[in-house]
Motif scaffolding. Structure first.
Motif, PDB file in Angstrom:
ATOM      1  N   ALA A 135      -0.310  16.063  28.241  1.00  0.00           N
ATOM      2  CA  ALA A 135      -1.267  15.393  29.123  1.00  0.00           C
ATOM      3  C   ALA A 135      -0.755  14.023  29.571  1.00  0.00           C
ATOM      4  CB  ALA A 135      -2.609  15.238  28.402  1.00  0.00           C
ATOM      5  N   TYR A 136       0.001  13.353  28.742  1.00  0.00           N
ATOM      6  CA  TYR A 136       0.483  12.011  29.098  1.00  0.00           C
ATOM      7  C   TYR A 136       1.627  12.084  30.116  1.00  0.00           C
ATOM      8  CZ  TYR A 136       2.245   7.246  28.580  1.00  0.00           C
ATOM      9  OH  TYR A 136       2.655   5.968  28.814  1.00  0.00           O
ATOM     10  N   ILE A 206      -8.696  13.031  30.016  1.00  0.00           N
ATOM     11  CA  ILE A 206      -8.654  11.670  29.473  1.00  0.00           C
ATOM     12  C   ILE A 206      -7.445  10.901  29.998  1.00  0.00           C
ATOM     13  CG2 ILE A 206      -8.392  10.376  27.312  1.00  0.00           C
ATOM     14  CD1 ILE A 206      -9.917  12.735  25.995  1.00  0.00           C
ATOM     15  N   SER A 207      -6.347  11.599  30.235  1.00  0.00           N
ATOM     16  CA  SER A 207      -5.141  10.910  30.704  1.00  0.00           C
ATOM     17  C   SER A 207      -5.308  10.316  32.097  1.00  0.00           C
ATOM     18  CB  SER A 207      -3.960  11.890  30.704  1.00  0.00           C
ATOM     19  OG  SER A 207      -4.172  12.933  31.638  1.00  0.00           O
ATOM     20  N   GLU A 208      -6.345  10.755  32.828  1.00  0.00           N
ATOM     21  CA  GLU A 208      -6.590  10.235  34.175  1.00  0.00           C
ATOM     22  C   GLU A 208      -7.557   9.060  34.192  1.00  0.00           C
ATOM     23  OE1 GLU A 208      -4.975  11.255  36.741  1.00  0.00           O
ATOM     24  OE2 GLU A 208      -3.952  12.923  35.740  1.00  0.00           O
ATOM     25  N   MET A 226      -1.341   7.331  23.188  1.00  0.00           N
ATOM     26  CA  MET A 226      -1.832   8.650  22.776  1.00  0.00           C
ATOM     27  C   MET A 226      -2.639   8.569  21.483  1.00  0.00           C
ATOM     28  SD  MET A 226       1.227  11.312  23.751  1.00  0.00           S
ATOM     29  CE  MET A 226       2.644  10.268  23.386  1.00  0.00           C
ATOM     30  N   ARG A 227      -2.189   7.722  20.569  1.00  0.00           N
ATOM     31  CA  ARG A 227      -2.852   7.654  19.262  1.00  0.00           C
ATOM     32  C   ARG A 227      -4.151   6.855  19.312  1.00  0.00           C
ATOM     33  NH1 ARG A 227      -2.388   3.763  15.452  1.00  0.00           N
ATOM     34  NH2 ARG A 227      -0.585   2.887  16.556  1.00  0.00           N
ATOM     35  N   LYS A 228      -4.179   5.747  20.035  1.00  0.00           N
ATOM     36  CA  LYS A 228      -5.331   4.848  20.014  1.00  0.00           C
ATOM     37  C   LYS A 228      -6.335   5.132  21.119  1.00  0.00           C
ATOM     38  CE  LYS A 228      -4.918   0.561  19.076  1.00  0.00           C
ATOM     39  NZ  LYS A 228      -4.569  -0.875  19.106  1.00  0.00           N
ATOM     40  N   HIS A 229      -5.866   5.580  22.286  1.00  0.00           N
ATOM     41  CA  HIS A 229      -6.760   5.695  23.442  1.00  0.00           C
ATOM     42  C   HIS A 229      -7.054   7.128  23.871  1.00  0.00           C
ATOM     43  CE1 HIS A 229      -6.291   1.402  23.798  1.00  0.00           C
ATOM     44  NE2 HIS A 229      -4.986   1.515  23.967  1.00  0.00           N
ATOM     45  N   MET A 230      -6.279   8.107  23.388  1.00  0.00           N
ATOM     46  CA  MET A 230      -6.493   9.499  23.793  1.00  0.00           C
ATOM     47  C   MET A 230      -6.947  10.384  22.632  1.00  0.00           C
ATOM     48  SD  MET A 230      -3.181   9.972  26.342  1.00  0.00           S
ATOM     49  CE  MET A 230      -3.605  11.665  26.755  1.00  0.00           C
ATOM     50  N   LEU A 231      -6.347  10.188  21.475  1.00  0.00           N
ATOM     51  CA  LEU A 231      -6.663  11.050  20.325  1.00  0.00           C
ATOM     52  C   LEU A 231      -8.140  11.009  19.920  1.00  0.00           C
ATOM     53  CD1 LEU A 231      -5.731  12.970  18.105  1.00  0.00           C
ATOM     54  CD2 LEU A 231      -5.091  10.969  16.740  1.00  0.00           C
TER      55      LEU A 231
END
Length: 242
Positions: A135-136, A206-208, A226-231
């Motif tokens: 996704a990123y 979420i990546s958008e 990815m770890r703090k803002h997407m997971l």
């Protein structure tokens, strides 16, 4: 927690899970006998019992005592919550070979718990890592993940399971938890694709979001984003599908 207190079916499920986990964790202490004496090496251990006919204490091999406690159906059963002729207590009765059923079930529950938790945990880790990466970066990375998942899903899981268990029969990894650890690894590395498919969509959404672009503009590393803002936003999906 407030909703859980008033949810009767939720509390019922919690009690069942708690009892299952407790039985699996404390299986050696709760069982009337051990797996070694009960099934694996029953003829390597002896036990003493009181013979009411002779009035003396006799010694017998556990395997022979099991043969004398076989449940054959009808009135020839060692039923639940009963003793056999050798003074041994059987909470769930005996099996067709005379071994204690409660010990068999508790050890089986421990193996099942290890297989379930480990396989789902590994599948969730693999699926989350690959979904967030796809996704990123999108583009070719996402396309390659789709192709890999399609290739894994195309393999027949049952045949692969039979093949790998046969290949690793004499390997040391097959000795862990009576082969349960090997089964968990096979289930994890062949079943992560279904969970990955389920969370790939939410991860792409979420990546958008704007805060992802803001994190990029502040120079945060991709793994940190990815770890703090997407997971955190796909964890709910992981729990549900897991």
């Amino acid at each position: 927690i407030d909703r859980m207190r008033s949810h009767k079916w939720g509390l019922f499920g919690l009690v069942i899970v708690f009892m299952f986990v407790t039985m699996a964790v404390f299986a050696p202490a709760l069982g009337p006998t051990t797996v070694e004496q009960n099934m694996r090496n029953s003829y390597g251990y002896e036990m003493n019992y009181y013979d009411s006919e002779t009035g003396t204490v006799e010694t017998i091999v556990v395997g022979e005592a099991n043969l004398g406690s076989v449940s054959k159906g009808n009135d020839r059963n060692i039923g639940p919550w009963s003793y056999d002729d050798y003074g041994r207590f059987h909470p769930f009765g005996t099996m067709q070979d005379g071994s204690d059923l409660f010990t068999f079930l508790m050890v089986g529950s421990r193996i099942s718990l290890v297989i379930g938790v480990l396989s789902v945990g590994l599948s969730a880790s693999i699926a989350a890592s690959l979904a967030l990466t796809a996704a990123y970066y999108k583009g070719r990375v996402d396309l390659s993940m789709v192709l890999i998942s399609d290739g894994v899903m195309a393999m027949p899981q049952l045949l692969l399971l039979i093949m790998l268990t046969s290949v690793f029969t004499d390997h040391w990894i097959n000795e862990i938890y009576s082969g349960g650890f090997l089964l968990a690894l096979i289930f994890a590395f062949t079943g992560w694709t279904y969970m990955w498919r389920s969370i790939r969509g939410p991860a792409l959404q979420i990546s958008e979001r704007e805060w992802i672009d803001a994190a990029r503009s502040f120079g945060q590393r991709p793994i940190t984003i990815m770890r703090k803002h997407m997971l955190p936003y796909v964890t709910g999906y992981l729990l549900i599908y897991g």
